[in-house]
Motif scaffolding. Structure first.
Motif, PDB file in Angstrom:
ATOM      1  N   HIS A  24     -33.639  -8.824 -11.302  1.00 34.73           N
ATOM      2  CA  HIS A  24     -34.852  -9.571 -10.961  1.00 34.73           C
ATOM      3  C   HIS A  24     -35.442  -9.046  -9.653  1.00 34.73           C
ATOM      4  CE1 HIS A  24     -35.401 -12.765 -13.916  1.00 34.73           C
ATOM      5  NE2 HIS A  24     -34.094 -12.858 -14.000  1.00 34.73           N
ATOM      6  N   LEU A  25     -34.558  -8.731  -8.701  1.00 33.87           N
ATOM      7  CA  LEU A  25     -35.011  -8.202  -7.406  1.00 33.87           C
ATOM      8  C   LEU A  25     -35.744  -6.879  -7.590  1.00 33.87           C
ATOM      9  CD1 LEU A  25     -34.757  -8.771  -4.284  1.00 33.87           C
ATOM     10  CD2 LEU A  25     -32.846  -7.181  -4.314  1.00 33.87           C
ATOM     11  N   LEU A  26     -35.190  -6.008  -8.423  1.00 33.02           N
ATOM     12  CA  LEU A  26     -35.814  -4.703  -8.669  1.00 33.02           C
ATOM     13  C   LEU A  26     -37.191  -4.863  -9.301  1.00 33.02           C
ATOM     14  CD1 LEU A  26     -32.719  -2.764 -10.078  1.00 33.02           C
ATOM     15  CD2 LEU A  26     -33.787  -2.443  -7.849  1.00 33.02           C
ATOM     16  N   ALA A  27     -37.335  -5.852 -10.178  1.00 33.90           N
ATOM     17  CA  ALA A  27     -38.620  -6.074 -10.851  1.00 33.90           C
ATOM     18  C   ALA A  27     -39.678  -6.614  -9.894  1.00 33.90           C
ATOM     19  CB  ALA A  27     -38.440  -7.033 -12.024  1.00 33.90           C
ATOM     20  N   ALA A  28     -39.240  -7.395  -8.888  1.00 35.66           N
ATOM     21  CA  ALA A  28     -40.200  -8.114  -8.039  1.00 35.66           C
ATOM     22  C   ALA A  28     -40.474  -7.469  -6.685  1.00 35.66           C
ATOM     23  CB  ALA A  28     -39.693  -9.545  -7.802  1.00 35.66           C
ATOM     24  N   LEU A  29     -39.516  -6.712  -6.156  1.00 37.69           N
ATOM     25  CA  LEU A  29     -39.611  -6.303  -4.750  1.00 37.69           C
ATOM     26  C   LEU A  29     -40.869  -5.501  -4.444  1.00 37.69           C
ATOM     27  CD1 LEU A  29     -37.750  -6.684  -2.231  1.00 37.69           C
ATOM     28  CD2 LEU A  29     -37.167  -4.287  -2.505  1.00 37.69           C
ATOM     29  N   GLY A  30     -41.190  -4.563  -5.341  1.00 35.89           N
ATOM     30  CA  GLY A  30     -42.385  -3.744  -5.109  1.00 35.89           C
ATOM     31  C   GLY A  30     -43.641  -4.580  -4.993  1.00 35.89           C
ATOM     32  N   GLY A  31     -43.765  -5.605  -5.874  1.00 33.09           N
ATOM     33  CA  GLY A  31     -44.937  -6.481  -5.844  1.00 33.09           C
ATOM     34  C   GLY A  31     -44.991  -7.332  -4.593  1.00 33.09           C
ATOM     35  N   ILE A  32     -43.813  -7.775  -4.116  1.00 33.72           N
ATOM     36  CA  ILE A  32     -43.767  -8.650  -2.939  1.00 33.72           C
ATOM     37  C   ILE A  32     -44.233  -7.919  -1.687  1.00 33.72           C
ATOM     38  CG2 ILE A  32     -42.205  -9.923  -1.389  1.00 33.72           C
ATOM     39  CD1 ILE A  32     -40.539 -10.599  -3.929  1.00 33.72           C
ATOM     40  N   ILE A  33     -43.806  -6.669  -1.528  1.00 37.64           N
ATOM     41  CA  ILE A  33     -44.180  -5.948  -0.304  1.00 37.64           C
ATOM     42  C   ILE A  33     -45.527  -5.227  -0.428  1.00 37.64           C
ATOM     43  CG2 ILE A  33     -41.771  -5.626   0.341  1.00 37.64           C
ATOM     44  CD1 ILE A  33     -42.040  -2.689  -0.471  1.00 37.64           C
ATOM     45  N   TRP A 154     -46.541   3.151 -12.955  1.00 41.07           N
ATOM     46  CA  TRP A 154     -45.144   3.418 -12.568  1.00 41.07           C
ATOM     47  C   TRP A 154     -44.574   4.535 -13.438  1.00 41.07           C
ATOM     48  CZ3 TRP A 154     -42.615  -2.175 -12.485  1.00 41.07           C
ATOM     49  CH2 TRP A 154     -43.130  -2.893 -11.398  1.00 41.07           C
ATOM     50  N   PHE A 155     -44.809   4.437 -14.738  1.00 38.33           N
ATOM     51  CA  PHE A 155     -44.293   5.408 -15.713  1.00 38.33           C
ATOM     52  C   PHE A 155     -44.758   6.820 -15.349  1.00 38.33           C
ATOM     53  CE2 PHE A 155     -43.412   7.194 -19.884  1.00 38.33           C
ATOM     54  CZ  PHE A 155     -42.434   6.363 -20.425  1.00 38.33           C
ATOM     55  N   ALA A 156     -46.025   6.913 -14.934  1.00 39.36           N
ATOM     56  CA  ALA A 156     -46.613   8.226 -14.610  1.00 39.36           C
ATOM     57  C   ALA A 156     -46.255   8.698 -13.198  1.00 39.36           C
ATOM     58  CB  ALA A 156     -48.132   8.161 -14.760  1.00 39.36           C
ATOM     59  N   GLY A 157     -45.703   7.785 -12.387  1.00 38.52           N
ATOM     60  CA  GLY A 157     -45.228   8.214 -11.070  1.00 38.52           C
ATOM     61  C   GLY A 157     -46.165   7.996  -9.915  1.00 38.52           C
ATOM     62  N   SER A 302     -45.255 -12.880 -12.720  1.00 37.45           N
ATOM     63  CA  SER A 302     -45.136 -12.741 -14.171  1.00 37.45           C
ATOM     64  C   SER A 302     -44.180 -11.615 -14.569  1.00 37.45           C
ATOM     65  CB  SER A 302     -46.521 -12.508 -14.790  1.00 37.45           C
ATOM     66  OG  SER A 302     -47.247 -11.564 -14.061  1.00 37.45           O
ATOM     67  N   GLN A 303     -43.948 -10.643 -13.666  1.00 40.52           N
ATOM     68  CA  GLN A 303     -43.047  -9.528 -14.001  1.00 40.52           C
ATOM     69  C   GLN A 303     -41.676 -10.034 -14.438  1.00 40.52           C
ATOM     70  OE1 GLN A 303     -45.030  -9.785 -11.298  1.00 40.52           O
ATOM     71  NE2 GLN A 303     -45.140  -7.880 -10.149  1.00 40.52           N
ATOM     72  N   ASN A 304     -41.199 -11.068 -13.757  1.00 45.11           N
ATOM     73  CA  ASN A 304     -39.834 -11.517 -14.007  1.00 45.11           C
ATOM     74  C   ASN A 304     -39.687 -12.297 -15.307  1.00 45.11           C
ATOM     75  OD1 ASN A 304     -40.234 -11.224 -10.904  1.00 45.11           O
ATOM     76  ND2 ASN A 304     -38.055 -10.974 -11.298  1.00 45.11           N
ATOM     77  N   ILE A 305     -40.818 -12.777 -15.854  1.00 44.03           N
ATOM     78  CA  ILE A 305     -40.771 -13.409 -17.171  1.00 44.03           C
ATOM     79  C   ILE A 305     -40.359 -12.358 -18.197  1.00 44.03           C
ATOM     80  CG2 ILE A 305     -42.101 -14.664 -18.918  1.00 44.03           C
ATOM     81  CD1 ILE A 305     -43.969 -15.541 -16.564  1.00 44.03           C
ATOM     82  N   GLY A 306     -40.801 -11.117 -17.980  1.00 42.08           N
ATOM     83  CA  GLY A 306     -40.425 -10.011 -18.860  1.00 42.08           C
ATOM     84  C   GLY A 306     -38.931  -9.735 -18.816  1.00 42.08           C
ATOM     85  N   GLY A 348     -40.749   2.482 -13.965  1.00 39.27           N
ATOM     86  CA  GLY A 348     -41.710   2.468 -15.063  1.00 39.27           C
ATOM     87  C   GLY A 348     -41.069   2.399 -16.429  1.00 39.27           C
ATOM     88  N   GLY A 349     -39.935   3.092 -16.605  1.00 35.94           N
ATOM     89  CA  GLY A 349     -39.251   3.065 -17.891  1.00 35.94           C
ATOM     90  C   GLY A 349     -38.829   1.667 -18.274  1.00 35.94           C
ATOM     91  N   ALA A 350     -38.283   0.921 -17.292  1.00 36.45           N
ATOM     92  CA  ALA A 350     -37.876  -0.460 -17.553  1.00 36.45           C
ATOM     93  C   ALA A 350     -39.082  -1.389 -17.588  1.00 36.45           C
ATOM     94  CB  ALA A 350     -36.891  -0.918 -16.470  1.00 36.45           C
ATOM     95  N   GLY A 351     -40.057  -1.147 -16.704  1.00 34.68           N
ATOM     96  CA  GLY A 351     -41.220  -2.026 -16.581  1.00 34.68           C
ATOM     97  C   GLY A 351     -42.063  -2.081 -17.843  1.00 34.68           C
ATOM     98  N   LEU A 352     -42.257  -0.936 -18.479  1.00 33.92           N
ATOM     99  CA  LEU A 352     -43.082  -0.903 -19.691  1.00 33.92           C
ATOM    100  C   LEU A 352     -42.468  -1.794 -20.774  1.00 33.92           C
ATOM    101  CD1 LEU A 352     -45.643   0.485 -20.787  1.00 33.92           C
ATOM    102  CD2 LEU A 352     -44.168   2.214 -21.797  1.00 33.92           C
ATOM    103  N   MET A 353     -41.156  -1.733 -20.892  1.00 32.91           N
ATOM    104  CA  MET A 353     -40.470  -2.546 -21.890  1.00 32.91           C
ATOM    105  C   MET A 353     -40.541  -4.028 -21.531  1.00 32.91           C
ATOM    106  SD  MET A 353     -38.839  -2.203 -24.682  1.00 32.91           S
ATOM    107  CE  MET A 353     -38.086  -3.431 -25.733  1.00 32.91           C
ATOM    108  N   MET A 354     -40.331  -4.360 -20.252  1.00 27.31           N
ATOM    109  CA  MET A 354     -40.358  -5.765 -19.814  1.00 27.31           C
ATOM    110  C   MET A 354     -41.709  -6.404 -20.089  1.00 27.31           C
ATOM    111  SD  MET A 354     -38.297  -5.982 -16.207  1.00 27.31           S
ATOM    112  CE  MET A 354     -39.450  -4.945 -15.332  1.00 27.31           C
TER     113      MET A 354
END
Length: 434
Positions: A24-33, A154-157, A302-306, A348-354
């Motif tokens: 959950h931290l990995l999914a949210a941290l980028g958005g928080i900062i 994210w996927f594209a870098g 909403s990221q963490n709902i994924g 990005g690999g994980a984010g697209l799926m979430m």
């Protein structure tokens, strides 16, 4: 409906909880900062001031997340909701920041504007009645669809226009992580399925480290320990700023309500007006606390709902521990810097799926809605207009800033249209004769 591995009130073993909280931290941290970094860079604040904004964002995110999950009296959703700084407020914040009032004006306006959300929370039981399944399904769909462009970047870098954007190496790394996460969710057992996201990101990180992709400069430059600095910037109360922030808070009530309803679907819990009242009240009080602690307003993520939809881990205890990790990241900045060193394609690999899983949840909700001309119009118009703003935000560039402030989010546009159309379109004759 998929059976949850860990329902809302379950408590996995502590070691596993720590691992699940980390994803959950990995999914949210980028958005928080991201929000404090954007404000710091655009307003050209000294590095020390930007660090204050970031550290406070992490610390307050953690505290408000814990309260949202566990509840304190009438405050809190009591579901696994992650709280963080919101991009909804960026336009208003920058307008104030470039005025004579600076960051003090942003925080003072945010503090007063939070009253809109605090007062509005007491009307949420009435608002809940405006969200029948056809509206809720559209809102959940729009949340997922609006997040897809983030996952694609994210996927594209990076961001479109960056020299290495969509570099084949970035795409290969992101695809590798995506395939690994899918394989773990589909065929993994126990911890391997529940922690699929964090395992996928960890393996991707190790591969990136072996390839020499990791830049540790942010870790080397980060402070080991940092105390919070309340009222570091002071407070100022410009009338125009308070109005702008108040409008942004109204928009956030709609977005947070949609997120809470989507979370209810992911956790297989019925969201009542009481839930919404506690969640929005926590959101508003958390934003007021954020202003005092020297950072920007908050909303649910909403990221963490994924993450919950993908892994079946709906335990609010897990997200409470994630809140504790955020507090630690706020007082030990080197911890957050280490997380930020994760390359975007790995995320990005994980984010697209979430995020795609949120879309799937919306489709499943709409599949249960009665097929009628009226419902078809509500779904088509709301999603079509919401996607128009999401995919082409420049559509609003020539309109007054007031319109851009309210309709800049595809989630808001889709939600407001679904709410409005559901109220004004007459019921189909066949439906009314039943």
């Amino acid at each position: 409906m998929q059976k949850l591995l860990y329902p809302v009130d379950s408590k996995p073993p502590f070691g596993l909880t720590l691992l699940l909280a980390s994803q959950h931290l990995l999914a949210a941290l980028g958005g928080i900062i991201a929000v404090p970094l954007v404000l710091g860079n655009v307003l050209q604040l000294p590095t020390a001031d930007t660090i204050v904004l970031v550290n406070a964002a992490l610390l307050v995110s953690g505290i408000v997340t814990i309260i949202q999950c566990q509840g304190v009296g009438p405050i809190g959703l009591r579901l696994p909701s992650v709280m963080g700084t919101s991009f909804t407020f960026v336009a208003a914040a920058l307008a104030i920041g470039f005025s004579e009032y600076g960051v003090a004006g942003i925080l003072g306006s945010s503090l007063v504007g939070s009253l809109v959300m605090i007062i509005g929370s007491f009307f949420m039981p009435y608002v809940r009645k405006l969200f029948p399944p056809v509206v809720t399904g559209v809102v959940v769909m729009m949340i997922g669809l609006s997040l897809i462009p983030v996952a694609v970047d994210w996927f594209a870098g990076g961001q479109k226009g960056d020299p290495n954007y969509a570099d084949p190496a970035n795409l290969a790394m992101a695809t590798f992580v995506l395939v690994l996460v899918v394989a773990l969710v589909q065929w993994g057992k126990g911890i391997f399925s529940a922690a699929a996201i964090v395992i996928g990101i960890l393996v991707g990180y190790l591969v990136a480290l072996a390839l020499g992709w990791i830049n540790f400069d942010s870790v080397k430059n980060a402070e080991l320990f940092a105390l919070p600095q309340p009222l570091h910037f002071g407070l100022a109360f410009p009338i125009s700023g308070i109005i702008g922030m108040s409008i942004a808070y109204l928009v956030t009530i709609v977005e947070s309500s949609g997120n809470f309803l989507a979370l209810g679907n992911a956790t297989q819990m019925e969201i009542t007006g009481k839930h919404l009242r506690g969640g929005v009240l926590c959101d508003g009080l958390g934003s007021a606390f954020a202003a005092v602690m020297s950072t920007t307003p908050f909303s649910s993520f909403s990221q963490n709902i994924g993450v919950i939809s993908l892994t079946g881990v709906a335990s609010r205890y897990v997200v409470t521990i994630m809140g504790v990790l955020l507090v630690l990241a706020g007082v030990f900045p080197v911890f957050g810097a280490l997380i930020v060193s994760i390359p975007m394609p790995v995320l990005g690999g994980a984010g697209l799926m979430m995020f795609a899983m949120i879309i799937a949840a919306g489709i499943q909700m709409l599949d249960k809605v009665e097929r009628s001309k009226r419902n078809g119009l509500i779904i088509a118009i709301s999603i079509g207009c919401g996607l128009a703003v999401t995919t082409r935000p420049e559509l609003l560039d020539k309109l007054p800033s007031f319109f851009k402030e309210i309709f800049g989010s595809g989630i808001t546009v889709g939600s407001l249209l679904a709410l409005t159309l559901n109220l004004i379109l007459p019921q189909d004759k066949e439906h009314s004769e039943k």
